[in-house]
Design an enzyme around this catalytic site. Structure first.
Site, mmCIF file in Angstrom:
data_model
loop_
_atom_site.group_PDB
_atom_site.id
_atom_site.type_symbol
_atom_site.label_atom_id
_atom_site.label_comp_id
_atom_site.label_asym_id
_atom_site.label_seq_id
_atom_site.Cartn_x
_atom_site.Cartn_y
_atom_site.Cartn_z
ATOM 1 N N THR A 157 0.836 -1.206 0.000
ATOM 2 C CA THR A 157 0.000 0.000 0.000
ATOM 3 C C THR A 157 0.864 1.247 0.000
ATOM 4 O O THR A 157 0.611 2.189 -0.762
ATOM 5 C CB THR A 157 -0.929 -0.001 1.238
ATOM 6 O OG1 THR A 157 -1.674 -1.210 1.219
ATOM 7 C CG2 THR A 157 -1.875 1.184 1.228
ATOM 8 N N ASP B 229 -7.681 -4.919 -2.020
ATOM 9 C CA ASP B 229 -7.371 -5.741 -0.848
ATOM 10 C C ASP B 229 -8.574 -5.661 0.092
ATOM 11 O O ASP B 229 -8.993 -4.561 0.458
ATOM 12 C CB ASP B 229 -6.127 -5.147 -0.168
ATOM 13 C CG ASP B 229 -5.652 -6.004 1.003
ATOM 14 O OD1 ASP B 229 -6.436 -6.849 1.466
ATOM 15 O OD2 ASP B 229 -4.514 -5.807 1.444
HETATM 16 N N1 ATP Z 1 10.163 1.774 4.102
HETATM 17 C C1 ATP Z 1 9.443 1.754 5.200
HETATM 18 N N2 ATP Z 1 9.962 2.206 6.381
HETATM 19 C C2 ATP Z 1 9.230 2.193 7.503
HETATM 20 N N3 ATP Z 1 7.961 1.744 7.579
HETATM 21 C C3 ATP Z 1 7.387 1.288 6.462
HETATM 22 C C4 ATP Z 1 8.085 1.278 5.211
HETATM 23 N N4 ATP Z 1 7.241 0.764 4.269
HETATM 24 C C5 ATP Z 1 6.089 0.478 4.885
HETATM 25 N N5 ATP Z 1 6.167 0.781 6.199
HETATM 26 C C6 ATP Z 1 5.129 0.589 7.208
HETATM 27 O O1 ATP Z 1 4.821 -0.799 7.285
HETATM 28 C C7 ATP Z 1 3.431 -0.987 7.554
HETATM 29 C C8 ATP Z 1 2.810 -1.890 6.498
HETATM 30 O O2 ATP Z 1 2.860 -1.197 5.261
HETATM 31 P P1 ATP Z 1 1.719 -1.350 4.153
HETATM 32 O O3 ATP Z 1 0.367 -1.210 4.744
HETATM 33 O O4 ATP Z 1 2.115 -0.453 3.043
HETATM 34 O O5 ATP Z 1 1.944 -2.887 3.760
HETATM 35 P P2 ATP Z 1 1.026 -3.846 2.865
HETATM 36 O O6 ATP Z 1 1.946 -4.795 2.178
HETATM 37 O O7 ATP Z 1 0.127 -3.048 2.012
HETATM 38 O O8 ATP Z 1 0.172 -4.574 3.972
HETATM 39 P P3 ATP Z 1 -1.114 -5.541 3.760
HETATM 40 O O9 ATP Z 1 -0.642 -6.767 3.084
HETATM 41 O O10 ATP Z 1 -1.565 -5.792 5.178
HETATM 42 O O11 ATP Z 1 -2.108 -4.760 2.946
HETATM 43 C C9 ATP Z 1 2.809 0.401 7.610
HETATM 44 O O12 ATP Z 1 2.737 0.792 8.956
HETATM 45 C C10 ATP Z 1 3.810 1.273 6.854
HETATM 46 O O13 ATP Z 1 3.816 2.623 7.299
#
Ligand code: ATP
Length: 390
Positions: A79, A102
């Site tokens: 995301t 999602d």
């Molecule tokens: N490069 C980064 N540094 C620090 N925190 C990060 C980074 N990338 C993502 N995050 C944090 O990690 C968490 C998960 O990120 P995100 O929701 O984008 O993942 P996702 O793969 O979409 O998750 P899901 O599979 O549950 O939808 C969030 O709190 C986000 O702020």
């Protein structure tokens, strides 16, 4: 003791400090010095790759509509990366639509704005129009189920029982219809929802969008999309057989009772339409001129293994994958604490795994650093986007 260990840590966490990102600054400063750092996190192709993939300048260059699908294991940052790409497209003049398919939507959390409701919602704080759309896969699943049930679910059996056609119910048994309806493959809802969105995309309301970014559900679900047209063929075939049996039985009874034929809604046609939409989506995903699937991962053995499997499946489906984002990479360090040193060792191992993986090694790797605050809101997404999409 813990304080002493931590004091020794010189890992230069990227200061996405609230102060910087909420004011929209994009410069990166070290926590131990106020000098800007030269970020080592750049688009780079792996040694030996002949044709490095296009950078952001190329991604933004064409005015023709392009689709970007971001996918990967749960929680790796799909995301955040999808939202950062959408913000960057919009800030480079492309009216952009960000779609989340999602079931556990997190666009609202990521943007720190209310984007829920299953309709187009404008995102505030970007230069060109950016709209978010959180589609509701549950609803799509329910609709599919209702339509299917109307054609041949338990309702049919009840109806036939009441008409004294119990023997036909037995014949239906071998079609295993109940099983079919109750065991829709996981991800069918997401795929149906995506195909519904795709039909909107041809409409006037959506015609302004030149970049469409999809934040997809974790790995396996996205892949279902490709098998669904075949699944639909099987299910439609079964439903058509039932319809034929029903039609002949009911017309016999009605002629005996002297009743008029009632006009019935043509449900199998609806399913055929859905199948066609899904096939259209699948074809669009396979069109490398318009669509790119970007895999997002983190440097852990589990995430890398899953990314490799995802890449294999996408390759078999002829979906274009050019880049792999390795998110949350520990930034450089003058001297690590014990925790950071262990973590770095693990990450180095996982990155080596990527470099030696036949499925992943040929992709262009984009490393994105682990930053020291949660990435939320447009300035933070812009900050991340400037590091990832270069
Ligand atoms: N490069 C980064 N540094 C620090 N925190 C990060 C980074 N990338 C993502 N995050 C944090 O990690 C968490 C998960 O990120 P995100 O929701 O984008 O993942 P996702 O793969 O979409 O998750 P899901 O599979 O549950 O939808 C969030 O709190 C986000 O702020």
């Amino acid at each position: 003791m813990a304080a002493m260990v931590l004091n020794k840590c010189r890992t230069q966490f990227y200061r996405a400090s609230l102060l910087h990102i909420t004011r929209g600054f994009t410069s990166v400063t070290s926590p131990i010095s106020t000098k800007p750092l030269t970020t080592p996190f750049q688009v780079r192709s792996i040694a030996g790759r002949a044709d490095p993939v296009s950078g952001f300048a190329d991604m933004v260059a064409e005015t023709q509509r392009k689709y970007y699908m971001l996918g990967g294991k749960g929680g790796v940052g799909k995301t955040s990366c999808a939202a950062s790409l959408a913000v960057k497209f919009a800030n480079h003049g492309h009216p952009t639509l960000l779609v989340s398919s999602d079931p556990a939507h997190s666009l609202s959390d990521s943007f720190a704005q209310d984007l829920a409701g299953g309709r187009l919602v404008p995102v505030e704080g970007v230069d060109s129009p950016l709209y978010a759309l959180e589609i509701n896969p549950e609803k799509a699943r329910e609709e599919f189920h209702t339509t299917s049930q109307k054609i041949g679910g338990s309702g049919v059996k009840d109806l036939m029982g009441s008409m004294g056609l119990g023997m036909l119910v037995d014949q239906l048994g071998d079609l295993k219809l109940g099983e079919l309806l109750d065991t829709l493959p996981p991800g069918v809802d997401e795929a149906i929802a995506i195909s519904e969105v795709m039909q909107f995309l041809d409409s006037q309301e959506y015609s302004m969008f030149t970049r469409i970014v999809f934040d997809t559900a974790p790995t396996g679900h996205t892949l279902r999309l490709f098998s669904l047209p075949d699944f639909m063929d099987t299910s439609i075939g079964k439903m058509m057989k039932i319809k034929q049996k029903l039609a002949s039985a009911t017309s016999t009874i009605k002629s005996v009772l002297g009743k008029r034929e009632e006009t019935q809604e043509n449900y199998p046609d609806k399913l055929k339409e859905l199948r066609e939409k899904m096939a259209k989506v699948r074809d669009l995903f396979r069109n490398s001129d318009t669509t790119e699937f970007v895999i997002v991962t983190i440097p852990t053995v589990m995430a890398v293994s899953e990314s490799s499997r995802l890449r294999t499946s996408l390759r078999k489906e002829n979906v274009s994958v050019q880049r792999l984002i390795i998110n949350q990479v520990l930034p450089p360090s003058a001297s690590d604490c014990k925790f950071c040193a262990m973590k770095r060792k693990d990450q180095t191992h996982a990155i080596e795994m990527i470099q030696n993986d036949p499925e992943l090694a040929s992709l262009t790797l984009v490393q994105a650093p682990l930053v020291d605050v949660e990435i939320r809101g447009v300035p933070a997404l812009k900050y991340l986007g400037d590091m990832v999409w270069r």
